[in-house]
Write a protein that holds these residues in place. Structure first.
Motif, PDB file in Angstrom:
ATOM      1  N   LEU A 167     -18.391   7.209  -4.682  1.00 24.42           N
ATOM      2  CA  LEU A 167     -18.611   8.357  -4.300  1.00 24.42           C
ATOM      3  C   LEU A 167     -18.287   8.362  -6.409  1.00 24.42           C
ATOM      4  CD1 LEU A 167     -16.308  10.666  -2.073  1.00 24.42           C
ATOM      5  CD2 LEU A 167     -19.138   9.421  -1.688  1.00 24.42           C
ATOM      6  N   SER A 168     -18.889   9.346  -6.585  1.00 22.84           N
ATOM      7  CA  SER A 168     -18.963   9.452  -8.286  1.00 22.84           C
ATOM      8  C   SER A 168     -17.967  10.188  -8.874  1.00 22.84           C
ATOM      9  CB  SER A 168     -20.191  10.349  -8.440  1.00 22.84           C
ATOM     10  OG  SER A 168     -20.259  11.398  -8.286  1.00 22.84           O
TER      11      SER A 168
ATOM     12  N   ARG B 148     -10.891  13.042   0.799  1.00 20.70           N
ATOM     13  CA  ARG B 148      -9.118  13.036   1.774  1.00 20.70           C
ATOM     14  C   ARG B 148      -8.367  12.121   0.952  1.00 20.70           C
ATOM     15  NH1 ARG B 148     -10.155   7.739   4.426  1.00 20.70           N
ATOM     16  NH2 ARG B 148     -11.025   6.499   3.296  1.00 20.70           N
ATOM     17  N   ARG B 149      -8.499  12.007  -0.551  1.00 19.33           N
ATOM     18  CA  ARG B 149      -7.828  11.987  -1.721  1.00 19.33           C
ATOM     19  C   ARG B 149      -7.682  12.926  -2.604  1.00 19.33           C
ATOM     20  NH1 ARG B 149      -6.422   6.256  -1.108  1.00 19.33           N
ATOM     21  NH2 ARG B 149      -7.086   5.552   0.597  1.00 19.33           N
TER      22      ARG B 149
ATOM     23  N   ASN C 283       0.608  -1.423   0.096  1.00 13.34           N
ATOM     24  CA  ASN C 283       0.031   0.018   0.020  1.00 13.34           C
ATOM     25  C   ASN C 283       0.936   1.239  -0.042  1.00 13.34           C
ATOM     26  OD1 ASN C 283      -2.508  -1.204  -0.271  1.00 13.34           O
ATOM     27  ND2 ASN C 283      -2.381  -1.544   1.756  1.00 13.34           N
ATOM     28  N   GLN C 284       1.624   0.908  -0.470  1.00 11.49           N
ATOM     29  CA  GLN C 284       2.564   2.170  -0.294  1.00 11.49           C
ATOM     30  C   GLN C 284       2.205   3.327  -1.138  1.00 11.49           C
ATOM     31  OE1 GLN C 284       6.758   1.802  -1.138  1.00 11.49           O
ATOM     32  NE2 GLN C 284       7.375   3.976  -2.047  1.00 11.49           N
ATOM     33  N   PRO C 285       1.624   4.294  -1.568  1.00 18.73           N
ATOM     34  CA  PRO C 285       1.325   5.412  -2.410  1.00 18.73           C
ATOM     35  C   PRO C 285       2.719   5.910  -4.237  1.00 18.73           C
ATOM     36  CG  PRO C 285       1.410   6.464  -0.752  1.00 18.73           C
ATOM     37  CD  PRO C 285       1.777   5.635  -0.204  1.00 18.73           C
ATOM     38  N   PRO C 286       2.822   5.276  -5.549  1.00 23.95           N
ATOM     39  CA  PRO C 286       3.439   5.173  -6.136  1.00 23.95           C
ATOM     40  C   PRO C 286       3.732   6.456  -6.052  1.00 23.95           C
ATOM     41  CG  PRO C 286       1.532   4.105  -6.992  1.00 23.95           C
ATOM     42  CD  PRO C 286       1.092   4.067  -5.257  1.00 23.95           C
TER      43      PRO C 286
ATOM     44  N   PRO D 116      -9.592   2.627  -7.706  1.00 29.88           N
ATOM     45  CA  PRO D 116     -10.718   2.854  -7.469  1.00 29.88           C
ATOM     46  C   PRO D 116     -10.693   3.323  -5.565  1.00 29.88           C
ATOM     47  CG  PRO D 116     -10.307   0.997  -8.649  1.00 29.88           C
ATOM     48  CD  PRO D 116      -8.499   1.560  -8.056  1.00 29.88           C
ATOM     49  N   THR D 117     -10.097   2.906  -4.827  1.00 31.13           N
ATOM     50  CA  THR D 117      -9.693   3.591  -3.321  1.00 31.13           C
ATOM     51  C   THR D 117     -10.072   5.205  -3.201  1.00 31.13           C
ATOM     52  OG1 THR D 117      -7.485   3.327  -2.770  1.00 31.13           O
ATOM     53  CG2 THR D 117      -8.014   1.368  -2.646  1.00 31.13           C
ATOM     54  N   HIS D 118      -9.263   5.778  -4.158  1.00 32.73           N
ATOM     55  CA  HIS D 118      -9.575   7.350  -4.330  1.00 32.73           C
ATOM     56  C   HIS D 118     -10.951   7.544  -4.161  1.00 32.73           C
ATOM     57  CE1 HIS D 118      -5.502   6.892  -4.818  1.00 32.73           C
ATOM     58  NE2 HIS D 118      -5.452   7.719  -4.622  1.00 32.73           N
ATOM     59  N   PHE D 119     -12.202   7.118  -4.903  1.00 30.36           N
ATOM     60  CA  PHE D 119     -13.310   6.993  -4.591  1.00 30.36           C
ATOM     61  C   PHE D 119     -14.575   6.813  -2.816  1.00 30.36           C
ATOM     62  CE2 PHE D 119     -11.499   7.372  -9.576  1.00 30.36           C
ATOM     63  CZ  PHE D 119     -12.027   8.234  -9.674  1.00 30.36           C
TER      64      PHE D 119
END
Length: 148
Positions: A112-113, A118-119, A61-64, A101-104
């Protein structure tokens, strides 16, 4: 019913807070890493190529990291330059990776659409990668199977 607050204790708290804040400001001024012999020249050495290969991740889960410069990118409450290439509508035409997809998802897991607030501010987690020596040494080892 309000609890009584003594003027003296309130003034003492305010004075202590001011001392702490001024001490922190002095500490920040006193630590100028650009003048440190170990760090001098880091700015010049950390040149960022316009494009480079993506670096391997070091843990789950490290952010690229970002393999390109983000100088001049605007990310504010009204606009997000990152989404012009990485957004769902554009990633196919730009060849950029699509945002996860976790950013939604909001903090309750509801999908969310659009990108969740928070992302939305990408540069909180994703940082540009640069070929530079570490400013401070560390002994971090990537998780088994990562960083290769």
């Amino acid at each position: 019913m309000k609890s009584p607050v003594r003027k003296g204790s309130l003034l003492s708290c305010m004075a202590a807070l001011m001392l702490i804040m001024s001490g922190a400001a002095l500490a920040v001024d006193a630590v100028d890493l650009s003048q440190s012999p170990e760090v001098s020249g880091v700015q010049e050495a950390a040149r960022m190529p316009k494009q480079q290969e993506r670096m391997a991740l070091n843990y789950v889960n490290q952010p690229p990291m970002i393999p390109h410069s983000v100088d001049g990118y605007q990310v504010s409450t009204r606009t997000n330059r990152c989404l012009a290439c990485h957004g769902v509508e554009h990633y196919r035409s730009t060849g950029a990776p699509r945002i996860s997809p976790t950013h939604f998802m909001d903090s309750n897991g509801k999908v969310l659409s659009g990108v969740a607030p928070r992302r939305y501010f990408c540069l909180q987690c994703h940082v540009p990668q640069a070929d530079a020596a570490p400013i401070v040494g560390n002994t971090f080892e990537p998780s088994k199977g990562f960083g290769q």
